[in-house]
Write a protein that holds these residues in place. Structure first.
Motif, mmCIF file in Angstrom:
data_model
loop_
_atom_site.group_PDB
_atom_site.id
_atom_site.type_symbol
_atom_site.label_atom_id
_atom_site.label_comp_id
_atom_site.label_asym_id
_atom_site.label_seq_id
_atom_site.Cartn_x
_atom_site.Cartn_y
_atom_site.Cartn_z
ATOM 1 N N LEU A 181 8.465 6.837 -5.117
ATOM 2 C CA LEU A 181 8.462 8.156 -5.776
ATOM 3 C C LEU A 181 9.191 9.195 -4.923
ATOM 4 O O LEU A 181 9.875 10.074 -5.454
ATOM 5 C CB LEU A 181 7.023 8.600 -6.038
ATOM 6 C CG LEU A 181 6.274 7.797 -7.118
ATOM 7 C CD1 LEU A 181 4.799 8.187 -7.167
ATOM 8 C CD2 LEU A 181 6.923 8.010 -8.491
ATOM 9 N N ALA A 182 9.074 9.066 -3.593
ATOM 10 C CA ALA A 182 9.793 9.974 -2.698
ATOM 11 C C ALA A 182 11.295 9.734 -2.789
ATOM 12 O O ALA A 182 12.097 10.685 -2.784
ATOM 13 C CB ALA A 182 9.307 9.784 -1.266
ATOM 14 N N GLN A 206 0.810 -1.212 0.000
ATOM 15 C CA GLN A 206 0.000 0.000 0.000
ATOM 16 C C GLN A 206 0.856 1.282 0.000
ATOM 17 O O GLN A 206 0.454 2.306 -0.546
ATOM 18 C CB GLN A 206 -0.936 0.022 1.241
ATOM 19 C CG GLN A 206 -2.028 -1.028 1.212
ATOM 20 C CD GLN A 206 -1.532 -2.402 1.708
ATOM 21 O OE1 GLN A 206 -0.349 -2.561 2.021
ATOM 22 N NE2 GLN A 206 -2.451 -3.366 1.742
ATOM 23 N N LYS A 207 2.025 1.216 0.611
ATOM 24 C CA LYS A 207 2.857 2.417 0.747
ATOM 25 C C LYS A 207 4.065 2.435 -0.194
ATOM 26 O O LYS A 207 4.774 3.437 -0.286
ATOM 27 C CB LYS A 207 3.353 2.544 2.196
ATOM 28 C CG LYS A 207 2.236 2.812 3.195
ATOM 29 C CD LYS A 207 2.807 3.040 4.588
ATOM 30 C CE LYS A 207 1.702 3.390 5.574
ATOM 31 N NZ LYS A 207 2.218 3.630 6.938
ATOM 32 N N LYS A 255 4.619 2.406 -3.570
ATOM 33 C CA LYS A 255 4.720 3.324 -4.707
ATOM 34 C C LYS A 255 5.004 4.755 -4.246
ATOM 35 O O LYS A 255 5.872 5.441 -4.800
ATOM 36 C CB LYS A 255 3.442 3.281 -5.542
ATOM 37 C CG LYS A 255 3.533 4.158 -6.789
ATOM 38 C CD LYS A 255 2.283 4.021 -7.656
ATOM 39 C CE LYS A 255 2.414 4.889 -8.917
ATOM 40 N NZ LYS A 255 1.199 4.759 -9.777
ATOM 41 N N GLU A 256 4.281 5.193 -3.246
ATOM 42 C CA GLU A 256 4.454 6.564 -2.726
ATOM 43 C C GLU A 256 5.885 6.764 -2.236
ATOM 44 O O GLU A 256 6.514 7.792 -2.501
ATOM 45 C CB GLU A 256 3.469 6.788 -1.583
ATOM 46 C CG GLU A 256 3.616 8.141 -0.899
ATOM 47 C CD GLU A 256 2.766 8.252 0.350
ATOM 48 O OE1 GLU A 256 2.956 9.233 1.089
ATOM 49 O OE2 GLU A 256 1.917 7.364 0.582
ATOM 50 N N ARG A 257 6.413 5.765 -1.552
ATOM 51 C CA ARG A 257 7.758 5.890 -0.996
ATOM 52 C C ARG A 257 8.841 5.738 -2.061
ATOM 53 O O ARG A 257 9.906 6.352 -1.958
ATOM 54 C CB ARG A 257 7.948 4.877 0.136
ATOM 55 C CG ARG A 257 7.146 5.281 1.378
ATOM 56 C CD ARG A 257 7.193 4.251 2.485
ATOM 57 N NE ARG A 257 6.583 4.789 3.711
ATOM 58 C CZ ARG A 257 6.386 4.070 4.816
ATOM 59 N NH1 ARG A 257 6.734 2.781 4.840
ATOM 60 N NH2 ARG A 257 5.841 4.636 5.887
#
Length: 276
Positions: free
Chosen positions: A232-233, A225-226, A228-230
């Motif tokens: 990209l960060a 769940q986390k 992709k966001e991380r």
């Protein structure tokens, strides 16, 4: 001839010690003042200091008081007793703010605290005090002959403080390689704060690279769940490093992390497409 010269030297030294001891035990303040000045001028600061410490209170408010107080502070500095030196230079400046020796006293007072500054890994209270004193000197005496040295000491102490802050963030990054996500989260926060608070630091480039490392570690070990966001960060952290340091000395390692990030992003995108 050498033996005769040696005997003369020893005899003179013994007489000198004898005279010093007599004056030290004497109640004659004037004799102590004259002996202290003689010893100070000869560079015998330790013995001069003992005499000056005895007579200083009796010269308060007198014409020689300024001279005695400066000699006392400087003799503490010369024998390496920097705590007392810093204190006595402060007293001198409060008592004689318009003295011809004010600039030198302010500088040596600041330098006394500089000498007390410990290794970067220890408590930096004395470093903070030295920086305040040095900055005060720099602001008050911008034309001083000691300005260049004061600026160099201030830069050195600032770097020491930055290093302590940086090493803490660096340690979190190392611990983050154990796949404990909290360490990586702490590392990223600490590195962000460091870069923000110390824009001109010599450690800034490495701090930005370490953020790429910590961000990548965090992303690679995150839940679906986390992730992709991380990722990209982490990619943004890499791009920020390259933007600020196009020829970064960490290029090889950073580029490898960027490849890993892109590869993992591709896998995440593939999984997303399959789930649609």
């Amino acid at each position: 001839m050498r033996r005769i010269l040696f005997l003369l030297f020893v005899t003179g030294f013994l007489f000198s010690c004898s005279d010093y001891q007599k004056v030290l035990k004497n109640e004659d303040v004037k004799a102590k003042y004259e002996m202290a000045e003689k010893l100070y001028d000869e560079g015998d600061f330790k013995r001069a200091n003992r005499l000056l410490a005895q007579i200083a209170p009796q010269y308060v408010g007198k014409p020689q008081g300024e001279r005695v107080m400066f000699f006392l502070a400087d003799s503490y500095y010369q024998i390496g007793d920097y705590n007392f030196a810093g204190y006595q230079f402060e007293r001198f400046l409060k008592s004689y703010p318009k003295s011809d020796k004010a600039s030198q006293a302010a500088f040596l007072g600041a330098k006394s605290y500089y000498e007390l500054s410990p290794a970067y890994s220890l408590d930096q209270t004395d470093t903070d005090k030295a920086l305040v004193k040095l900055q005060s000197f720099i602001n008050t005496y911008p034309e001083s002959e000691y300005l260049e040295e004061a600026n160099a000491m201030a830069r050195e102490l600032t770097t020491k403080k930055e290093r302590k802050e940086f090493e803490i963030a660096k340690q979190f990054t190392k611990l983050g390689k154990s796949y404990i996500l909290e360490y990586n989260i702490s590392a990223i926060a600490a590195l962000d704060n460091f870069v923000s608070d110390n824009p001109g630091s010599v450690f800034r480039e490495e701090a930005m690279y370490l953020k790429v490392v910590a961000s990548t570690n965090l992303a690679m070990n995150s839940t679906v769940q986390k992730k992709k966001e991380r990722l990209l960060a982490a990619k943004a952290a890499y791009q920020n490093l390259i933007k600020n340091y196009p020829d970064t000395r960490f290029a090889k390692e950073a580029n490898k992390l960027a490849e890993d990030i892109e590869s993992e992003l591709a896998q995440v995108q593939k999984q997303e497409n399959l789930s649609k």
